[in-house]
Enzyme design. Sequence first.
Site, PDB file in Angstrom:
ATOM      1  N   HIS A   1       0.894   2.719   6.720  1.00  0.00           N
ATOM      2  CA  HIS A   1       0.089   2.279   8.160  1.00  0.00           C
ATOM      3  C   HIS A   1      -1.440   1.994   7.687  1.00  0.00           C
ATOM      4  CE1 HIS A   1      -1.678   6.103   8.317  1.00  0.00           C
ATOM      5  NE2 HIS A   1      -0.452   6.848   8.169  1.00  0.00           N
TER       6      HIS A   1
ATOM      7  N   ASP B   1       1.376   7.317   3.698  1.00  0.00           N
ATOM      8  CA  ASP B   1       1.070   7.462   2.377  1.00  0.00           C
ATOM      9  C   ASP B   1       1.961   8.350   1.534  1.00  0.00           C
ATOM     10  OD1 ASP B   1       0.328   9.432   3.899  1.00  0.00           O
ATOM     11  OD2 ASP B   1      -1.664   9.621   3.398  1.00  0.00           O
TER      12      ASP B   1
END
Length: 464
Positions: free
Chosen positions: A36, A335
Site C-alpha cells: 500500500h 511491506d
Amino acid sequence: MVSAISILALLALSGHVTTYSDGTKELIFVQTLWRHGDRSPTKTFPTDPFQEDAWTFGGGGWGQLSPAGMKQHLNLGKMLRSRYVGDYQFFPTKYNAKQVTTCSSTSTNSEFQIYVRSTDVNRTIISAMSNLLGQYGQNDGSSVPDVDYPNITGWPTGYVPIAVHTVDDDTDHLGNMEATCPFREQVWNLAKTSDEVKNFINSEKVQSMLGNLTKFTGQTVDIDNLWIITNALYIEQIYYNDTIRTKNTWFTDDLYAQADAINDQVQLYQNGIFKTVPNVVNGHDVGVLTRKVRGGPILDDMVMHMNIKLDCQGKTTPNCTWINNLKNYVYSAHDTTIYAFFSALLIEEYAVKPNGGYPLYSAAVLLELYIDHADNKPYFKMVYHEQENSGFKDITMGIQGCPNGTSYCSLDILRNFAQTIKPDQPIDQWCYTDLDAKHAGMTTVSLFLIAVILAIQNDFMGLF
C-alpha cells in the site's frame, strides 16, 4: 503437470495468441504483489504527543491511506498501464466488466483479464482502487460514457470502477503476515531461544536502547514491540518533522537511527533470515520453518497459478474457465508480505534497505510467465518497483539457480523453491498444529537436510 512440449501444442489448438513476445519468449501471465501507499501509524506509544486524533487524512485515525499514498498508487497504476497496455500491448486497452470475475473453479465466464485480491484493511483496498484508477480510470477516450460509466455531473470522466476482492484479515495467510497463526508464534518464540538471537537481544547496545525507550515511551519495550516506536517515529518525521523534537524532547536523529537499525535486524530474524544456517533449536530449523509459515503460502499460491495457467491452455473444462483468459492476478498487501515473499526466495536484499528494514510505500513485485517457442519450456521473469519515482528493476538473476546475463529463468527453479518452502500442511490447518506434535517432528529431518543443502549452495554461490 502438462509437459513443456504439449504446452505449445495446446496453445496452437486453442488459437491463443498473446500480443507481447521477446524474441522467442511469449508472455502469457502476470502476477503483481504490491505494498500500500503512504499511511498514518497503525498505533503508537503512551507518551507520544501525536495520538490518533493527530491523524485526520484518509477519514482519520490509525493506519489510513493518505492522499500521498493514493497518489503513489495512482502513479504506479499509470506505470503498469504504460508497461503492459502501451509497451507490451498485453493487457487490454479498455476495461471490460465481463473480463473480471471471481476466481472460482465453477465459474462459467471464460472472458476476463484481471483479478484483484486485497487484504481486508482500508489502506490496501484503497491503494488497489487508486492503482486501478491509474490503469483503467483515466480520461483518455478508452472508456465510453453511459456504457462504461455514468455520464453525469459529479462522476469523474473516464473513471470505471473495478472490483477489489478480499477475505477476512484474521484468516488471510497469503497477504497478512499477522493473521491468526499460533504455530507461527511458537516458531518465533523458539527462534528467540537460539544462541544467535539471544546474543543479539542481550548485547549491550540492544539492552541499552530497549531500556531507554522503555523510560521514554511509557511502556515496556522489547524486540516484539520495538517496531511500534520506530514506525511511529518514521511517519512523524514525514508529517511533524518541525515539531517532533520539541514535543518529544528525548528524540534525536541518532537515537532513531540506532533504534531503527536494531529493529531492522529483528525483522530479518522474524522472516527467517539468520547468519547461522541451519539455525536448529530443539531439533527444528527455525529459519526454514519461519520462511515456510510466512512467505511459503504466497509463493506457493503464485506458482500454483502459473502451473494451472500452463495446464489449462486449450482446455474448456469447468476447472479451467476461470484462468483461461486471466492475464493479471493482483495481491494488494503490505511491506511484510513482500518481505516474507522475498525471504522465502532468499532474496530479501532486494526488498529492503541495506541490512534490514521493510519495503517502501508502493513497492511492487511483478512476476511474469513466458513460453519459449524455441525450446517449448516455461520461463519466468521477476521485476521490482522499489518506491515512488523509481522504475522497474529486473531481479531475476538474483534468485539462486537462475543464470546471470539473462532476464529469464526456468520456471522449474521457482517451482523447486515453492516445493522446498511450501507449508507442510494447508496453512489454515498447519497454523493450529503444535510445533512438537508427532507430525511436526516427522518433518524435522527433511527440514534439516533442506537447510544443509541451501547452506552448501549459498556458500558455493558466494551469496553469503
